[in-house]
Design a protein around this motif. Structure first.
Motif, PDB file in Angstrom:
ATOM      1  N   GLY A  13      48.830  40.763  32.599  1.00  0.00           N
ATOM      2  CA  GLY A  13      48.122  41.177  31.205  1.00  0.00           C
ATOM      3  C   GLY A  13      48.092  42.346  31.394  1.00  0.00           C
ATOM      4  N   VAL A  14      47.472  43.133  30.585  1.00  0.00           N
ATOM      5  CA  VAL A  14      47.841  44.140  29.951  1.00  0.00           C
ATOM      6  C   VAL A  14      46.170  44.550  29.984  1.00  0.00           C
ATOM      7  CG1 VAL A  14      47.731  46.081  28.602  1.00  0.00           C
ATOM      8  CG2 VAL A  14      49.534  43.905  28.378  1.00  0.00           C
ATOM      9  N   PRO A  15      46.111  45.868  31.317  1.00  0.00           N
ATOM     10  CA  PRO A  15      44.803  46.485  31.791  1.00  0.00           C
ATOM     11  C   PRO A  15      44.479  46.874  30.575  1.00  0.00           C
ATOM     12  CG  PRO A  15      46.228  46.942  33.167  1.00  0.00           C
ATOM     13  CD  PRO A  15      47.168  46.316  32.021  1.00  0.00           C
ATOM     14  N   ALA A  16      42.971  47.032  30.098  1.00  0.00           N
ATOM     15  CA  ALA A  16      42.387  47.355  29.398  1.00  0.00           C
ATOM     16  C   ALA A  16      42.246  49.185  28.878  1.00  0.00           C
ATOM     17  CB  ALA A  16      40.968  47.297  29.419  1.00  0.00           C
ATOM     18  N   GLN A  17      43.153  49.193  30.009  1.00  0.00           N
ATOM     19  CA  GLN A  17      43.126  51.181  29.457  1.00  0.00           C
ATOM     20  C   GLN A  17      45.335  51.537  29.609  1.00  0.00           C
ATOM     21  OE1 GLN A  17      42.641  49.526  33.370  1.00  0.00           O
ATOM     22  NE2 GLN A  17      44.132  49.866  34.760  1.00  0.00           N
ATOM     23  N   ASP A  18      45.741  50.167  29.535  1.00  0.00           N
ATOM     24  CA  ASP A  18      47.113  50.632  28.909  1.00  0.00           C
ATOM     25  C   ASP A  18      47.200  50.176  27.618  1.00  0.00           C
ATOM     26  OD1 ASP A  18      47.165  51.441  31.540  1.00  0.00           O
ATOM     27  OD2 ASP A  18      48.773  50.158  32.552  1.00  0.00           O
ATOM     28  N   TYR A  19      46.048  49.984  26.826  1.00  0.00           N
ATOM     29  CA  TYR A  19      46.357  49.497  25.417  1.00  0.00           C
ATOM     30  C   TYR A  19      46.949  50.510  24.612  1.00  0.00           C
ATOM     31  CZ  TYR A  19      43.810  44.907  26.135  1.00  0.00           C
ATOM     32  OH  TYR A  19      43.555  43.663  26.291  1.00  0.00           O
ATOM     33  N   VAL A  20      45.880  51.448  24.730  1.00  0.00           N
ATOM     34  CA  VAL A  20      46.004  53.553  23.983  1.00  0.00           C
ATOM     35  C   VAL A  20      47.396  53.631  24.409  1.00  0.00           C
ATOM     36  CG1 VAL A  20      46.036  55.755  23.547  1.00  0.00           C
ATOM     37  CG2 VAL A  20      43.926  53.427  23.438  1.00  0.00           C
ATOM     38  N   ALA A  21      48.282  53.548  25.286  1.00  0.00           N
ATOM     39  CA  ALA A  21      49.755  53.781  25.904  1.00  0.00           C
ATOM     40  C   ALA A  21      50.265  53.016  24.854  1.00  0.00           C
ATOM     41  CB  ALA A  21      49.973  53.469  26.951  1.00  0.00           C
ATOM     42  N   LEU A  22      50.696  51.698  24.879  1.00  0.00           N
ATOM     43  CA  LEU A  22      51.502  50.380  24.577  1.00  0.00           C
ATOM     44  C   LEU A  22      51.466  50.578  23.105  1.00  0.00           C
ATOM     45  CD1 LEU A  22      50.865  47.924  27.109  1.00  0.00           C
ATOM     46  CD2 LEU A  22      52.405  49.207  26.797  1.00  0.00           C
ATOM     47  N   LEU A  23      49.970  50.954  22.410  1.00  0.00           N
ATOM     48  CA  LEU A  23      50.243  50.969  21.209  1.00  0.00           C
ATOM     49  C   LEU A  23      51.277  52.212  20.742  1.00  0.00           C
ATOM     50  CD1 LEU A  23      46.583  49.927  20.288  1.00  0.00           C
ATOM     51  CD2 LEU A  23      48.764  48.485  19.424  1.00  0.00           C
ATOM     52  N   ALA A  24      50.757  53.590  21.338  1.00  0.00           N
ATOM     53  CA  ALA A  24      52.086  54.324  20.971  1.00  0.00           C
ATOM     54  C   ALA A  24      52.846  54.094  21.141  1.00  0.00           C
ATOM     55  CB  ALA A  24      51.726  55.030  21.699  1.00  0.00           C
ATOM     56  N   LEU A  25      53.435  53.192  22.486  1.00  0.00           N
ATOM     57  CA  LEU A  25      55.058  53.004  22.433  1.00  0.00           C
ATOM     58  C   LEU A  25      55.346  51.994  21.098  1.00  0.00           C
ATOM     59  CD1 LEU A  25      54.868  52.593  25.765  1.00  0.00           C
ATOM     60  CD2 LEU A  25      56.083  54.488  24.848  1.00  0.00           C
ATOM     61  N   LEU A  26      54.220  51.413  20.092  1.00  0.00           N
ATOM     62  CA  LEU A  26      54.621  50.671  19.554  1.00  0.00           C
ATOM     63  C   LEU A  26      54.823  51.060  18.201  1.00  0.00           C
ATOM     64  CD1 LEU A  26      53.423  46.993  21.322  1.00  0.00           C
ATOM     65  CD2 LEU A  26      55.808  47.889  21.455  1.00  0.00           C
ATOM     66  N   LEU A  52      59.862  41.415  17.351  1.00  0.00           N
ATOM     67  CA  LEU A  52      59.280  41.074  18.076  1.00  0.00           C
ATOM     68  C   LEU A  52      59.673  40.330  19.477  1.00  0.00           C
ATOM     69  CD1 LEU A  52      55.387  41.474  17.859  1.00  0.00           C
ATOM     70  CD2 LEU A  52      55.802  39.195  16.309  1.00  0.00           C
ATOM     71  N   ASN A  53      60.200  39.391  19.759  1.00  0.00           N
ATOM     72  CA  ASN A  53      59.782  38.672  20.443  1.00  0.00           C
ATOM     73  C   ASN A  53      60.771  39.358  22.258  1.00  0.00           C
ATOM     74  OD1 ASN A  53      59.504  35.942  19.638  1.00  0.00           O
ATOM     75  ND2 ASN A  53      61.811  35.223  19.076  1.00  0.00           N
ATOM     76  N   ARG A  54      60.750  40.194  22.133  1.00  0.00           N
ATOM     77  CA  ARG A  54      61.699  40.764  22.097  1.00  0.00           C
ATOM     78  C   ARG A  54      61.129  42.317  23.058  1.00  0.00           C
ATOM     79  NH1 ARG A  54      66.167  44.109  20.492  1.00  0.00           N
ATOM     80  NH2 ARG A  54      66.008  45.463  21.874  1.00  0.00           N
ATOM     81  N   VAL A  55      59.610  42.565  22.187  1.00  0.00           N
ATOM     82  CA  VAL A  55      58.084  42.892  22.952  1.00  0.00           C
ATOM     83  C   VAL A  55      57.662  42.464  23.796  1.00  0.00           C
ATOM     84  CG1 VAL A  55      56.158  44.224  21.820  1.00  0.00           C
ATOM     85  CG2 VAL A  55      58.789  45.073  20.155  1.00  0.00           C
ATOM     86  N   VAL A  56      57.137  41.049  23.429  1.00  0.00           N
ATOM     87  CA  VAL A  56      56.956  40.643  23.715  1.00  0.00           C
ATOM     88  C   VAL A  56      57.356  40.150  25.513  1.00  0.00           C
ATOM     89  CG1 VAL A  56      55.831  38.113  23.878  1.00  0.00           C
ATOM     90  CG2 VAL A  56      55.473  39.055  21.852  1.00  0.00           C
ATOM     91  N   ALA A  57      58.751  40.046  25.526  1.00  0.00           N
ATOM     92  CA  ALA A  57      59.419  39.652  27.387  1.00  0.00           C
ATOM     93  C   ALA A  57      58.810  40.547  27.837  1.00  0.00           C
ATOM     94  CB  ALA A  57      60.752  39.315  26.718  1.00  0.00           C
ATOM     95  N   TRP A  58      59.375  42.001  26.994  1.00  0.00           N
ATOM     96  CA  TRP A  58      58.711  43.423  27.452  1.00  0.00           C
ATOM     97  C   TRP A  58      57.366  43.288  28.546  1.00  0.00           C
ATOM     98  CZ3 TRP A  58      55.897  47.654  25.706  1.00  0.00           C
ATOM     99  CH2 TRP A  58      56.521  49.180  26.900  1.00  0.00           C
ATOM    100  N   LEU A  59      56.370  43.327  27.959  1.00  0.00           N
ATOM    101  CA  LEU A  59      55.052  43.565  27.696  1.00  0.00           C
ATOM    102  C   LEU A  59      54.914  41.996  29.034  1.00  0.00           C
ATOM    103  CD1 LEU A  59      53.596  43.289  24.072  1.00  0.00           C
ATOM    104  CD2 LEU A  59      53.857  44.995  26.578  1.00  0.00           C
ATOM    105  N   ARG A  60      55.408  41.344  29.154  1.00  0.00           N
ATOM    106  CA  ARG A  60      54.896  39.670  29.592  1.00  0.00           C
ATOM    107  C   ARG A  60      55.679  39.922  31.230  1.00  0.00           C
ATOM    108  NH1 ARG A  60      55.819  34.901  26.073  1.00  0.00           N
ATOM    109  NH2 ARG A  60      53.553  34.815  25.495  1.00  0.00           N
TER     110      ARG A  60
END
Length: 96
Positions: free
Chosen positions: A19-32, A5-13
């Motif tokens: 911050g993550v743009p709203a249009q990227d939420y779905v794509a990020l969830l698919a990756l995770l 989880l720390n690695r995922v959060v660091a990657w996102l940051r």
């Protein structure tokens, strides 16, 4: 936090410092999305064999995955279990 989880959060940051743009939420969830571990693939294949459910079709495998994960399985995970069964010498339902 767990290491993964720390690695995922660091990657996102790093990728989204403001911050993550709203249009990227779905794509990020698919990756995770969760993926079966190698141990889970083997356990599901063993369970199918032990329960006498071979040859198993995609639906049988998907039901077994759902029992383990409490989630709808991805097609990739169903295919991984099918490949594991084939490697162990069990034909698929369409190969009998």
């Amino acid at each position: 936090m767990p290491v993964l989880l720390n690695r995922v959060v660091a990657w996102l940051r790093e990728g989204y410092p403001t911050g993550v743009p709203a249009q990227d939420y779905v794509a990020l969830l698919a990756l995770l999305r969760r993926r079966l571990t190698d141990e889970e693939v083997a356990a599901i294949a063993t369970e199918l064999a032990d329960e006498g459910m071979l040859p198993a079709d995609g639906t049988d495998i998907a039901v077994s995955i759902t029992k383990v994960t409490d989630e709808v399985p991805s097609e990739a995970d169903v295919e991984r279990v099918q490949e594991h069964l084939a490697f162990r010498g069990f034909p698929g339902a369409d190969q009998t």
